[in-house]
Structure formats: structure tokens, C-alpha cells
Design a protein around this motif. Structure first.
Motif, PDB file in Angstrom:
ATOM      1  N   ARG A   1       0.829  -1.221   0.000  1.00 54.54           N
ATOM      2  CA  ARG A   1       0.000   0.000   0.000  1.00 54.54           C
ATOM      3  C   ARG A   1       0.857   1.262   0.000  1.00 54.54           C
ATOM      4  O   ARG A   1       0.497   2.263  -0.617  1.00 54.54           O
ATOM      5  CB  ARG A   1      -0.964  -0.008   1.198  1.00 54.54           C
ATOM      6  CG  ARG A   1      -2.090  -1.031   1.024  1.00 54.54           C
ATOM      7  CD  ARG A   1      -2.918  -1.169   2.295  1.00 54.54           C
ATOM      8  NE  ARG A   1      -3.578   0.078   2.667  1.00 54.54           N
ATOM      9  CZ  ARG A   1      -4.742   0.495   2.165  1.00 54.54           C
ATOM     10  NH1 ARG A   1      -5.373  -0.249   1.274  1.00 54.54           N
ATOM     11  NH2 ARG A   1      -5.268   1.641   2.555  1.00 54.54           N
ATOM     12  N   ARG A   2       2.027   1.228   0.676  1.00 56.89           N
ATOM     13  CA  ARG A   2       2.926   2.395   0.626  1.00 56.89           C
ATOM     14  C   ARG A   2       3.455   2.561  -0.799  1.00 56.89           C
ATOM     15  O   ARG A   2       3.523   3.652  -1.315  1.00 56.89           O
ATOM     16  CB  ARG A   2       4.096   2.233   1.583  1.00 56.89           C
ATOM     17  CG  ARG A   2       3.755   2.125   3.050  1.00 56.89           C
ATOM     18  CD  ARG A   2       3.209   3.386   3.679  1.00 56.89           C
ATOM     19  NE  ARG A   2       1.811   3.606   3.352  1.00 56.89           N
ATOM     20  CZ  ARG A   2       0.787   2.838   3.756  1.00 56.89           C
ATOM     21  NH1 ARG A   2       1.003   1.750   4.481  1.00 56.89           N
ATOM     22  NH2 ARG A   2      -0.444   3.110   3.424  1.00 56.89           N
TER      23      ARG A   2
ATOM     24  N   ASP B   1      -3.456   5.739   1.347  1.00 59.22           N
ATOM     25  CA  ASP B   1      -3.487   6.197   2.737  1.00 59.22           C
ATOM     26  C   ASP B   1      -3.640   5.002   3.677  1.00 59.22           C
ATOM     27  O   ASP B   1      -4.122   3.939   3.265  1.00 59.22           O
ATOM     28  CB  ASP B   1      -4.655   7.160   2.956  1.00 59.22           C
ATOM     29  CG  ASP B   1      -4.407   8.499   2.276  1.00 59.22           C
ATOM     30  OD1 ASP B   1      -3.208   8.851   2.105  1.00 59.22           O
ATOM     31  OD2 ASP B   1      -5.380   9.170   1.889  1.00 59.22           O
ATOM     32  N   HIS B   2      -3.295   5.214   4.947  1.00 60.79           N
ATOM     33  CA  HIS B   2      -3.455   4.162   5.946  1.00 60.79           C
ATOM     34  C   HIS B   2      -4.924   3.831   6.168  1.00 60.79           C
ATOM     35  O   HIS B   2      -5.758   4.721   6.195  1.00 60.79           O
ATOM     36  CB  HIS B   2      -2.875   4.613   7.288  1.00 60.79           C
ATOM     37  CG  HIS B   2      -1.424   4.296   7.416  1.00 60.79           C
ATOM     38  ND1 HIS B   2      -0.467   4.833   6.610  1.00 60.79           N
ATOM     39  CD2 HIS B   2      -0.763   3.464   8.280  1.00 60.79           C
ATOM     40  CE1 HIS B   2       0.715   4.370   6.960  1.00 60.79           C
ATOM     41  NE2 HIS B   2       0.568   3.527   7.960  1.00 60.79           N
ATOM     42  N   ASP B   3      -5.204   2.539   6.336  1.00 60.55           N
ATOM     43  CA  ASP B   3      -6.527   2.143   6.830  1.00 60.55           C
ATOM     44  C   ASP B   3      -6.331   1.457   8.189  1.00 60.55           C
ATOM     45  O   ASP B   3      -5.211   1.452   8.729  1.00 60.55           O
ATOM     46  CB  ASP B   3      -7.260   1.253   5.804  1.00 60.55           C
ATOM     47  CG  ASP B   3      -6.545  -0.061   5.539  1.00 60.55           C
ATOM     48  OD1 ASP B   3      -5.564  -0.379   6.250  1.00 60.55           O
ATOM     49  OD2 ASP B   3      -6.970  -0.792   4.622  1.00 60.55           O
TER      50      ASP B   3
ATOM     51  N   ASP C   1       6.540   2.524   8.711  1.00 62.34           N
ATOM     52  CA  ASP C   1       6.338   3.617   7.760  1.00 62.34           C
ATOM     53  C   ASP C   1       7.648   4.103   7.165  1.00 62.34           C
ATOM     54  O   ASP C   1       7.698   4.531   6.026  1.00 62.34           O
ATOM     55  CB  ASP C   1       5.594   4.778   8.427  1.00 62.34           C
ATOM     56  CG  ASP C   1       4.146   4.398   8.684  1.00 62.34           C
ATOM     57  OD1 ASP C   1       3.566   3.689   7.834  1.00 62.34           O
ATOM     58  OD2 ASP C   1       3.610   4.783   9.736  1.00 62.34           O
TER      59      ASP C   1
END
Ligand code: ZN
Ligand code: ZN
Length: 339
Positions: free
Chosen positions: A155-156, A161-163, A180
Motif C-alpha cells: 500500500r505504501r 493512505d493508511h486504513d 512507515d
């Protein structure tokens, strides 16, 4: 004594194949490890042959068929059999395995061939299938952590965005470097920096990441310490008195096991375990190696072979102590002052 060169890996794979012929009940563990060594040696066709042998066995003997198919797909894709690999991956997704390992292997295979969108879909499918919502750290078993870390990484790379699952991944990740930072796609740019402080920080981050990566890769290679229960040790030393130099007393033997495991853990060695020895199985092993049981050099090889046969219990234990005292580990050899 871990193999390093391709030739070492081939030799180790061939040794494991010979062991598999002796212990048919442990053949799945042994052949999976042999296949991993063939992959590391670059002998991918031989690894495929072993995966096929395992898949051809009767259904209930092959308990982890999904895992074997996932490994086979990842291996095939590495040497030019993309179409076949994709067909296996699609088939696996349709059967929705209930254990995390096959999902992680196929998602990482897609990721390593730059199919980030598909990798993300696979990680997400598995996460929603295997974990409870809402996400909580205490209801997230350890074997599912690689799913959450892998999903966080992909996802990065996709710039998402973070979920809630990403927040959980950040919460459970043990490394001193936050996920992160490890998974920041821009971080590699700073390697072009001339500033020594930035470079040192970057090297520390890469080391931590390598540690996490090795943990995933080392899954097939357990590191186990040999444990002789009291009666077995007495019998062993009566039959082979020269081994008394290795084992001055049973209490000392137990303390040495705990100390070695703590030292290995402190040095970052993952996948630790204890294997329990018996005199008859040790004598059979010595016979298969055409050596005398009195030879102390045989002991580590015996431990490695038991571990390769899948006989290790994970350390540190979650419940009772590994020593067989029937006491909780935390109140037995797990007490900090034991050593
Ligand atoms: Zn994060
Ligand atoms: Zn104990």
C-alpha cells in the motif's frame, strides 16, 4: 554451519533427500526444506520436481497442499513459467486457504514481478478472510503478521493512505525502525546523499529491513537446540561415558539450552526451537551416518536432522516449559534469574 554457496545448498538438499528416504513419516517437512535449498542453489527445476512429488502424494498425507502449490507457483515464475504460475495463483485464490502462509507467498510473488495492484488484492483478500474486524492486536495471531506487514508495504508503494489494518500493522511491528520508514518508497533516494549521518541512518534502516525479510525467508529453516530428558541422558551417559564432557549434569544441560536459545534470540536468529532426543533415535541416526554415537560431533547434526523432520517445538514456549517440568515457562526456565 548454514549453507552459503549454491554448491552448499545443493549438498544440503541432497542430504535432506537421503534423510527423507529413512523417515517416510516426516517426508513433507524434509522435501519442502530440500526444495528451498534447491531454489537457493538456482536449481529451480529440481525444486519443481519435489513440489510435484509432494502434490502427487495421497490427499491426507499432504496436509499443506495450498502451501506447496503456492511455493511451486512462486518457483515456476522465477524461471520463466509465468503462465503456469498465474494459473496456480488464480486457482489458489479461488480455494481461499485458511492459513496465511500460501497467501503471503503468492502475494509476494506478484509483488516481486511488479504486479502491485494484484499483490494488494491478494493481501487484502487474505486479511479480511483470516482476521477479525475490528482489527485488534490481541486477536491477531503471530502467523498472520506477515500478511499485515506485506499489505502495509504494498500500500505504501501504491501511495495509498493508511486504513485500520495498516494502523494495526504499525502497532504490532517489533522492529526499532517504524514500518512507515521501512516501507517509504522515497527513502532509497537518500542513499544518493553525501551526508554521512543520513547515510548511516539509511544503512541502519536497510539492516532492519533485511532482518524482517530474512525472517520471512528463513521460515523453512528452523534452528533447534537438543534437549535430553533426565532418564534419556542417564541412559546415554551410561552407554557412552565419553559424552559426559558435553553434559556434566542434567541441571547444567538444561541451563545451557536456555542460555543458548536466549543468545541466539538476542543475535536476531528467528525460528528457534527445542528438539527432544531419545537414545534409540540417536543410535539409529548414528547408524545411518555410519558413525559411533560416542562421537560428540554427531550431536549437532542429530539436532539439525530432528528439526528438519519437523520435530522442533517453538521457543520461547507459550505455555509449559520446554524442559518437561509441567510448570509454566515463565515460572521455570523462562525466569530471568534462571541464568
Ligand atoms: Zn504505517
Ligand atoms: Zn523448565
Amino acid at each position: 554451519m548454514r549453507p552459503d554457496t549454491p554448491a552448499d545448498h545443493t549438498a544440503e538438499a541432497e542430504r535432506l533427500l537421503r534423510t527423507a528416504a529413512q523417515y517416510p513419516e516426516d517426508v513433507e517437512h524434509l522435501l519442502l526444506q530440500a526444495a528451498a535449498h534447491f531454489e537457493l542453489a538456482g536449481e529451480r527445476e529440481r525444486a519443481t520436481t519435489l513440489y510435484d512429488d509432494l502434490l502427487a502424494r495421497p490427499a491426507d498425507a499432504t496436509r499443506e497442499a495450498s502451501l506447496i502449490r503456492a511455493l511451486k507457483a512462486a518457483n515456476l515464475w522465477e524461471y520463466g513459467h509465468e503462465a503456469e504460475a498465474r494459473a496456480i495463483i488464480d486457482g489458489l485464490r479461488a480455494t481461499a486457504p485458511r492459513s496465511p502462509a500460501p497467501w503471503v507467498i503468492i502475494a509476494e510473488s506478484l509483488e516481486s514481478h511488479d504486479e502491485l495492484q494484484s499483490a494488494h488484492e491478494v493481501f487484502t483478500e487474505a486479511t479480511t478472510l483470516l482476521l477479525t474486524t475490528p482489527p485488534t492486536a490481541d486477536r491477531t495471531p503471530k502467523e498472520t503478521h506477515p500478511l499485515l506487514y506485506g499489505r502495509h508495504r504494498v500500500r505504501r508503494l501504491l501511495g495509498l493512505d493508511h486504513d485500520a489494518w495498516d494502523a494495526l500493522a504499525d502497532e504490532i511491528h517489533p522492529s526499532p525502525i517504524p514500518l512507515d520508514e521501512l516501507h517509504d518508497p522515497k527513502r532509497l533516494w537518500s542513499l544518493g546523499s553525501e551526508n554521512p549521518v543520513e547515510l548511516r541512518a539509511e544503512i541502519a534502516r536497510l539492516r532492519a529491513e533485511l532482518g524482517t525479510y530474512r525472517e520471512a525467508l528463513s521460515r523453512p529453516f528452523p534452528v533447534a537446540v537438543l534437549h535430553w530428558p533426565s532418564t534419556e541422558l542417564t541412559e546415554l551417559l551410561t552407554a557412552y561415558p565419553t559424552l559426559a564432557t558435553e553434559y556434566p549434569s542434567h541441571a547444567e544441560h538444561l541451563a545451557t539450552i536456555e542460555a543458548s536459545l536466549r543468545e541466539l534470540a538476542a543475535s536476531g536468529t528467528p525460528n528457534l526451537g527445542v528438539v527432544t532426543a531419545t537414545v534409540p533415535s540417536y543410535e539409529a541416526f548414528a547408524a545411518s551416518e555410519s558413525t559411533s554415537p560416542a562421537d560428540p560431533d554427531l550431536l549437532p547434526q542429530y539436532a539439525t536432522t530432528l528439526a528438519a523432520r519437523g520435530r522442533a517445538t517453538p521457543w520461547p514456549p507459550e505455555g509449559n516449559c520446554w524442559c518437561g517440568s509441567a510448570q509454566p515457562y515463565a515460572e521455570c526456565h523462562g525466569r530471568p534469574e534462571t541464568l
